[in-house]
Design a protein around this motif. Sequence first.
Motif, PDB file in Angstrom:
ATOM      1  N   TYR A  38     -33.231   5.354  45.437  1.00  0.00           N
ATOM      2  CA  TYR A  38     -34.392   5.424  44.538  1.00  0.00           C
ATOM      3  C   TYR A  38     -33.983   6.016  43.183  1.00  0.00           C
ATOM      4  O   TYR A  38     -34.422   7.109  42.819  1.00  0.00           O
ATOM      5  N   LEU A  41     -36.528   7.564  40.857  1.00  0.00           N
ATOM      6  CA  LEU A  41     -37.159   8.823  41.263  1.00  0.00           C
ATOM      7  C   LEU A  41     -36.155   9.972  41.364  1.00  0.00           C
ATOM      8  O   LEU A  41     -36.499  11.051  41.846  1.00  0.00           O
ATOM      9  N   LYS A  78     -43.768  13.533  44.146  1.00  0.00           N
ATOM     10  CA  LYS A  78     -44.359  12.191  44.005  1.00  0.00           C
ATOM     11  C   LYS A  78     -45.506  12.086  44.990  1.00  0.00           C
ATOM     12  O   LYS A  78     -45.324  12.320  46.181  1.00  0.00           O
TER      13      LYS A  78
END
Length: 135
Positions: A38, A41, A78
Amino acid sequence: MTYEEMKAKYCGTNIRRKPKSEEHNIQASCVKWFRNQYPQLRNILFAVPNAARRSARNGEYMKEEGMLSGVADLILLKSNRFYGALCIEMKKPGEYQRPVQKEWQKECEAAGNKYVVVRSLEEFIEVVNGYLAEI
Protein backbone atom coordinates in the motif's frame (compact mmCIF):
# COMPACT_ATOMS: atom_id res chain seq x y z
CA MET A 1 43.32 -9.18 40.06
CA THR A 2 43.20 -10.98 36.73
CA TYR A 3 40.76 -10.17 34.00
CA GLU A 4 38.88 -13.41 34.62
CA GLU A 5 38.57 -12.67 38.36
CA MET A 6 37.40 -9.13 37.67
CA LYS A 7 34.89 -10.37 35.11
CA ALA A 8 33.54 -12.96 37.56
CA LYS A 9 33.32 -10.42 40.38
CA TYR A 10 31.73 -7.54 38.50
CA CYS A 11 29.82 -9.29 35.74
CA GLY A 12 28.85 -12.65 37.15
CA THR A 13 25.21 -13.42 36.53
CA ASN A 14 24.27 -9.74 36.25
CA ILE A 15 25.26 -9.51 32.63
CA ARG A 16 22.46 -7.71 30.84
CA ARG A 17 21.07 -9.95 28.16
CA LYS A 18 20.41 -8.67 24.70
CA PRO A 19 16.68 -8.34 24.14
CA LYS A 20 15.28 -11.02 21.89
CA SER A 21 14.39 -9.51 18.57
CA GLU A 22 11.60 -11.89 17.49
CA GLU A 23 8.85 -9.30 18.05
CA HIS A 24 10.98 -6.66 16.32
CA ASN A 25 11.49 -8.93 13.31
CA ILE A 26 7.76 -9.63 13.02
CA GLN A 27 6.89 -5.94 13.25
CA ALA A 28 9.60 -4.92 10.78
CA SER A 29 8.40 -7.48 8.23
CA CYS A 30 4.81 -6.26 8.69
CA VAL A 31 5.77 -2.63 8.07
CA LYS A 32 7.89 -3.59 5.04
CA TRP A 33 5.03 -5.63 3.56
CA PHE A 34 2.52 -2.82 4.19
CA ARG A 35 4.67 -0.15 2.57
CA ASN A 36 5.21 -2.34 -0.49
CA GLN A 37 1.55 -3.41 -0.72
CA TYR A 38 0.00 0.00 0.00
CA PRO A 39 2.52 2.66 -1.09
CA GLN A 40 -0.20 5.35 -1.16
CA LEU A 41 -0.77 4.76 2.58
CA ARG A 42 2.86 4.29 3.58
CA ASN A 43 3.02 7.43 5.72
CA ILE A 44 -0.13 6.82 7.74
CA LEU A 45 1.04 3.52 9.26
CA PHE A 46 3.50 4.38 11.99
CA ALA A 47 5.12 2.90 15.07
CA VAL A 48 4.75 4.16 18.63
CA PRO A 49 8.17 3.57 20.24
CA ASN A 50 7.03 3.06 23.84
CA ALA A 51 9.13 -0.04 24.52
CA ALA A 52 12.60 1.51 24.21
CA ARG A 53 14.84 1.59 27.26
CA ARG A 54 15.28 5.10 28.57
CA SER A 55 16.89 6.87 31.45
CA ALA A 56 14.55 7.98 34.24
CA ARG A 57 14.91 11.62 33.16
CA ASN A 58 14.26 10.86 29.51
CA GLY A 59 11.21 8.75 30.43
CA GLU A 60 9.86 11.61 32.56
CA TYR A 61 10.51 14.06 29.73
CA MET A 62 8.63 11.89 27.23
CA LYS A 63 5.67 11.44 29.60
CA GLU A 64 5.50 15.24 29.92
CA GLU A 65 5.27 15.34 26.11
CA GLY A 66 2.35 12.89 26.10
CA MET A 67 3.85 9.40 25.93
CA LEU A 68 1.45 6.82 27.42
CA SER A 69 2.06 3.29 28.62
CA GLY A 70 0.10 0.59 26.88
CA VAL A 71 -0.36 2.30 23.51
CA ALA A 72 -0.42 -0.09 20.52
CA ASP A 73 2.82 -0.68 18.62
CA LEU A 74 1.46 0.30 15.20
CA ILE A 75 -1.31 2.70 14.25
CA LEU A 76 -2.91 2.89 10.82
CA LEU A 77 -4.47 6.34 10.72
CA LYS A 78 -7.09 5.45 8.09
CA SER A 79 -10.79 5.13 8.75
CA ASN A 80 -13.07 2.57 7.15
CA ARG A 81 -16.86 2.18 7.23
CA PHE A 82 -16.80 0.94 10.82
CA TYR A 83 -13.74 2.36 12.60
CA GLY A 84 -11.73 5.57 12.87
CA ALA A 85 -8.31 3.88 12.87
CA LEU A 86 -6.61 0.50 13.21
CA CYS A 87 -4.35 -0.06 16.23
CA ILE A 88 -2.09 -3.10 16.20
CA GLU A 89 -0.29 -4.57 19.19
CA MET A 90 2.57 -6.83 18.14
CA LYS A 91 3.31 -9.88 20.28
CA LYS A 92 5.56 -12.79 19.61
CA PRO A 93 3.81 -16.17 19.79
CA GLY A 94 3.04 -17.17 23.37
CA GLU A 95 3.16 -13.66 24.81
CA TYR A 96 0.14 -11.71 26.02
CA GLN A 97 -0.87 -8.14 26.73
CA ARG A 98 0.03 -6.49 30.00
CA PRO A 99 -2.85 -5.03 32.06
CA VAL A 100 -1.98 -1.46 30.98
CA GLN A 101 -2.21 -2.57 27.33
CA LYS A 102 -5.63 -4.14 27.92
CA GLU A 103 -6.81 -0.91 29.54
CA TRP A 104 -5.58 1.14 26.58
CA GLN A 105 -7.33 -1.29 24.24
CA LYS A 106 -10.66 -0.69 26.02
CA GLU A 107 -10.27 3.08 25.71
CA CYS A 108 -9.17 2.80 22.09
CA GLU A 109 -12.18 0.68 21.15
CA ALA A 110 -14.57 2.89 23.14
CA ALA A 111 -13.37 5.82 21.01
CA GLY A 112 -14.43 4.00 17.82
CA ASN A 113 -11.18 2.40 16.72
CA LYS A 114 -10.32 -1.19 15.89
CA TYR A 115 -7.65 -2.84 18.05
CA VAL A 116 -6.01 -6.19 17.30
CA VAL A 117 -3.15 -8.26 18.66
CA VAL A 118 -1.01 -9.71 15.89
CA ARG A 119 1.58 -12.50 16.27
CA SER A 120 2.77 -13.08 12.69
CA LEU A 121 3.15 -11.48 9.28
CA GLU A 122 0.37 -13.71 7.94
CA GLU A 123 -2.01 -12.53 10.67
CA PHE A 124 -1.04 -8.90 9.99
CA ILE A 125 -1.74 -9.29 6.26
CA GLU A 126 -5.16 -10.80 6.96
CA VAL A 127 -6.10 -8.06 9.44
CA VAL A 128 -4.91 -5.15 7.28
CA ASN A 129 -6.43 -6.44 4.03
CA GLY A 130 -9.73 -7.09 5.81
CA TYR A 131 -9.72 -3.66 7.43
CA LEU A 132 -8.89 -1.82 4.20
CA ALA A 133 -11.47 -3.84 2.21
CA GLU A 134 -14.16 -2.18 4.35
CA ILE A 135 -13.41 1.36 3.10
